[in-house]
Write a protein that holds these residues in place. Structure first.
Motif, PDB file in Angstrom:
ATOM      1  N   TYR A 192      -5.847 -16.284  13.861  1.00 53.48           N
ATOM      2  CA  TYR A 192      -5.665 -14.833  13.884  1.00 53.48           C
ATOM      3  C   TYR A 192      -4.601 -14.473  14.925  1.00 53.48           C
ATOM      4  O   TYR A 192      -4.837 -13.721  15.857  1.00 53.48           O
ATOM      5  N   ASP A 193      -3.434 -15.024  14.711  1.00 54.16           N
ATOM      6  CA  ASP A 193      -2.312 -14.913  15.645  1.00 54.16           C
ATOM      7  C   ASP A 193      -1.513 -13.641  15.354  1.00 54.16           C
ATOM      8  O   ASP A 193      -1.028 -13.433  14.236  1.00 54.16           O
ATOM      9  N   ALA A 194      -1.361 -12.794  16.361  1.00 50.95           N
ATOM     10  CA  ALA A 194      -0.608 -11.551  16.192  1.00 50.95           C
ATOM     11  C   ALA A 194       0.884 -11.782  16.309  1.00 50.95           C
ATOM     12  O   ALA A 194       1.687 -11.036  15.740  1.00 50.95           O
ATOM     13  N   GLY A 195       1.294 -12.813  17.032  1.00 48.80           N
ATOM     14  CA  GLY A 195       2.718 -13.063  17.231  1.00 48.80           C
ATOM     15  C   GLY A 195       3.401 -13.658  16.020  1.00 48.80           C
ATOM     16  O   GLY A 195       4.627 -13.633  15.916  1.00 48.80           O
ATOM     17  N   ALA A 196       2.609 -14.205  15.081  1.00 50.06           N
ATOM     18  CA  ALA A 196       3.188 -14.869  13.916  1.00 50.06           C
ATOM     19  C   ALA A 196       3.106 -14.014  12.661  1.00 50.06           C
ATOM     20  O   ALA A 196       3.383 -14.487  11.567  1.00 50.06           O
ATOM     21  N   ALA A 197       2.709 -12.746  12.799  1.00 49.14           N
ATOM     22  CA  ALA A 197       2.523 -11.882  11.630  1.00 49.14           C
ATOM     23  C   ALA A 197       3.402 -10.641  11.729  1.00 49.14           C
ATOM     24  O   ALA A 197       3.717 -10.168  12.818  1.00 49.14           O
ATOM     25  N   PHE A 198       3.770 -10.129  10.569  1.00 45.02           N
ATOM     26  CA  PHE A 198       4.597  -8.932  10.476  1.00 45.02           C
ATOM     27  C   PHE A 198       3.933  -7.948   9.506  1.00 45.02           C
ATOM     28  O   PHE A 198       3.032  -8.312   8.757  1.00 45.02           O
ATOM     29  N   ALA A 199       4.391  -6.705   9.526  1.00 48.43           N
ATOM     30  CA  ALA A 199       3.929  -5.753   8.519  1.00 48.43           C
ATOM     31  C   ALA A 199       4.390  -6.251   7.155  1.00 48.43           C
ATOM     32  O   ALA A 199       5.533  -6.678   6.992  1.00 48.43           O
ATOM     33  N   GLN A 200       3.494  -6.208   6.160  1.00 50.26           N
ATOM     34  CA  GLN A 200       3.817  -6.817   4.874  1.00 50.26           C
ATOM     35  C   GLN A 200       3.527  -5.904   3.699  1.00 50.26           C
ATOM     36  O   GLN A 200       2.804  -4.915   3.799  1.00 50.26           O
ATOM     37  N   SER A 201       4.129  -6.279   2.573  1.00 50.31           N
ATOM     38  CA  SER A 201       4.102  -5.452   1.365  1.00 50.31           C
ATOM     39  C   SER A 201       2.841  -5.750   0.562  1.00 50.31           C
ATOM     40  O   SER A 201       2.853  -6.521  -0.398  1.00 50.31           O
ATOM     41  N   ILE A 202       1.751  -5.119   0.969  1.00 49.60           N
ATOM     42  CA  ILE A 202       0.445  -5.334   0.364  1.00 49.60           C
ATOM     43  C   ILE A 202      -0.232  -3.978   0.211  1.00 49.60           C
ATOM     44  O   ILE A 202       0.066  -3.041   0.960  1.00 49.60           O
ATOM     45  N   GLY A 203      -1.122  -3.848  -0.755  1.00 50.91           N
ATOM     46  CA  GLY A 203      -1.748  -2.550  -0.954  1.00 50.91           C
ATOM     47  C   GLY A 203      -3.099  -2.610  -1.645  1.00 50.91           C
ATOM     48  O   GLY A 203      -3.542  -3.654  -2.120  1.00 50.91           O
ATOM     49  N   LEU A 204      -3.736  -1.446  -1.679  1.00 52.17           N
ATOM     50  CA  LEU A 204      -5.052  -1.273  -2.302  1.00 52.17           C
ATOM     51  C   LEU A 204      -4.987  -0.094  -3.251  1.00 52.17           C
ATOM     52  O   LEU A 204      -4.310   0.902  -2.970  1.00 52.17           O
ATOM     53  N   ASN A 205      -5.707  -0.179  -4.365  1.00 48.82           N
ATOM     54  CA  ASN A 205      -5.830   0.996  -5.215  1.00 48.82           C
ATOM     55  C   ASN A 205      -7.293   1.288  -5.510  1.00 48.82           C
ATOM     56  O   ASN A 205      -8.155   0.427  -5.367  1.00 48.82           O
ATOM     57  N   GLY A 206      -7.553   2.525  -5.884  1.00 49.42           N
ATOM     58  CA  GLY A 206      -8.920   2.961  -6.145  1.00 49.42           C
ATOM     59  C   GLY A 206      -9.000   4.470  -6.103  1.00 49.42           C
ATOM     60  O   GLY A 206      -8.044   5.163  -6.468  1.00 49.42           O
ATOM     61  N   THR A 207     -10.113   4.998  -5.631  1.00 52.70           N
ATOM     62  CA  THR A 207     -10.300   6.447  -5.555  1.00 52.70           C
ATOM     63  C   THR A 207     -10.734   6.835  -4.147  1.00 52.70           C
ATOM     64  O   THR A 207     -11.251   6.028  -3.386  1.00 52.70           O
ATOM     65  N   SER A 208     -10.510   8.115  -3.825  1.00 50.24           N
ATOM     66  CA  SER A 208     -10.866   8.639  -2.513  1.00 50.24           C
ATOM     67  C   SER A 208     -11.597   9.957  -2.696  1.00 50.24           C
ATOM     68  O   SER A 208     -11.197  10.791  -3.510  1.00 50.24           O
ATOM     69  N   VAL A 209     -12.681  10.151  -1.941  1.00 47.98           N
ATOM     70  CA  VAL A 209     -13.408  11.422  -1.977  1.00 47.98           C
ATOM     71  C   VAL A 209     -13.719  11.857  -0.547  1.00 47.98           C
ATOM     72  O   VAL A 209     -13.835  11.023   0.353  1.00 47.98           O
ATOM     73  N   PRO A 210     -13.857  13.164  -0.310  1.00 46.10           N
ATOM     74  CA  PRO A 210     -14.359  13.610   0.990  1.00 46.10           C
ATOM     75  C   PRO A 210     -15.774  13.101   1.190  1.00 46.10           C
ATOM     76  O   PRO A 210     -16.503  12.858   0.230  1.00 46.10           O
ATOM     77  N   GLU A 211     -16.162  12.919   2.451  1.00 44.51           N
ATOM     78  CA  GLU A 211     -17.520  12.487   2.733  1.00 44.51           C
ATOM     79  C   GLU A 211     -18.504  13.622   2.427  1.00 44.51           C
ATOM     80  O   GLU A 211     -18.124  14.795   2.364  1.00 44.51           O
ATOM     81  N   PRO A 212     -19.805  13.300   2.233  1.00 44.36           N
ATOM     82  CA  PRO A 212     -20.792  14.315   1.867  1.00 44.36           C
ATOM     83  C   PRO A 212     -20.803  15.537   2.771  1.00 44.36           C
ATOM     84  O   PRO A 212     -20.948  16.662   2.310  1.00 44.36           O
ATOM     85  N   ALA A 213     -20.623  15.355   4.075  1.00 41.60           N
ATOM     86  CA  ALA A 213     -20.640  16.495   5.003  1.00 41.60           C
ATOM     87  C   ALA A 213     -19.511  17.466   4.676  1.00 41.60           C
ATOM     88  O   ALA A 213     -19.663  18.677   4.742  1.00 41.60           O
TER      89      ALA A 213
END
Length: 236
Positions: A192-213
């Motif tokens: 879990y090395d931070a010095g060997a990693a860069f921001a990368q082209s990866i993503g998630l898809n799905g749905t988003s809703v406000p929380e119940p409150a």
């Protein structure tokens, strides 16, 4: 009579708020478009037949007062000589919380799922290597409340060190990334090395809703506004 209509309309607004609070499946998080730079940042990213792996974890945030239902993952990968994208049929996903340099945090969900890859037409690294889009659906939808997370998505490769997760300079990114990217590899002995990693082209898809409150507040406010009567007014 007017009071009855107010109650009916108020209840309808609450029901409408609940029913329409979600959005259709869409991109929830995207690190950004593929960087056109040289080798820097395009990191090995694979699961090999010899049980070696190289996994890159990218941070993302589910905003306050939101709940995400993650349905799938996608990433842009750089394909080097000797690797066939047609042979990619599986991928490994891993979503965690509480990660930091040297710390794998807590696994929220991980496993193997069917995956596929197709060339995008882009070329990187001095226009020598093609980019492919890697996509997969989760075996089951994953619910994530507000908070900070990390995601890794690695294809099962027929070779070793020939698939790279494309780096990004965050052009056209979607969502927020607040933590460091981390790289974990039993081939290069990275924990879990931070010095060997860069921001990368990866993503998630799905749905988003406000929380119940949030939903309760929206619906309740609508009802209160409807029930307010003008000064001196009376029901008919």
């Amino acid at each position: 009579m007017r009071s009855a209509w107010k109650w009916m309309l108020g209840g309808g607004i609450v029901a409408w708020t609940m029913a329409t609070s979600h959005v259709s499946a869409a991109v929830l998080f995207y690190g950004g478009d593929v960087s056109k730079a040289t080798f820097q940042g395009h990191a090995p990213n694979y699961e090999s037949p010899a049980n070696y792996f190289d996994r890159n974890y990218n941070a993302f945030t589910v905003p306050a007062s939101q709940t995400w239902t993650v349905q799938g993952l996608f990433a842009n990968i750089v394909v080097q000589d000797g690797e066939s994208v047609g042979a990619i049929t599986q991928g490994r996903f891993d979503i965690r919380q509480g990660m930091s340099a040297g710390n794998g945090g807590t696994v929220i969900a991980s496993g193997t799922t069917s995956a596929s890859a197709a060339f995008t037409g882009e070329m990187v690294i001095f226009d020598l290597y093609p980019v492919a889009s890697l996509t997969a659906s989760l075996p089951a939808a994953l619910t994530l409340p507000a908070g900070d997370y990390w995601v890794a998505f690695t294809p099962f490769s027929q070779t070793q060190n020939r698939l790279l997760l494309a780096s990004t300079e965050r052009a056209n990114s979607i969502g927020t990334s607040t933590g460091p990217s981390l790289r974990n590899s039993n081939f290069f002995d990275l924990n879990y090395d931070a010095g060997a990693a860069f921001a990368q082209s990866i993503g998630l898809n799905g749905t988003s809703v406000p929380e119940p409150a949030t939903l309760t507040f929206i619906g309740g406010t609508a009802v209160l506004l409807l029930l307010r009567r003008p000064a001196g007014g009376r029901d008919q």
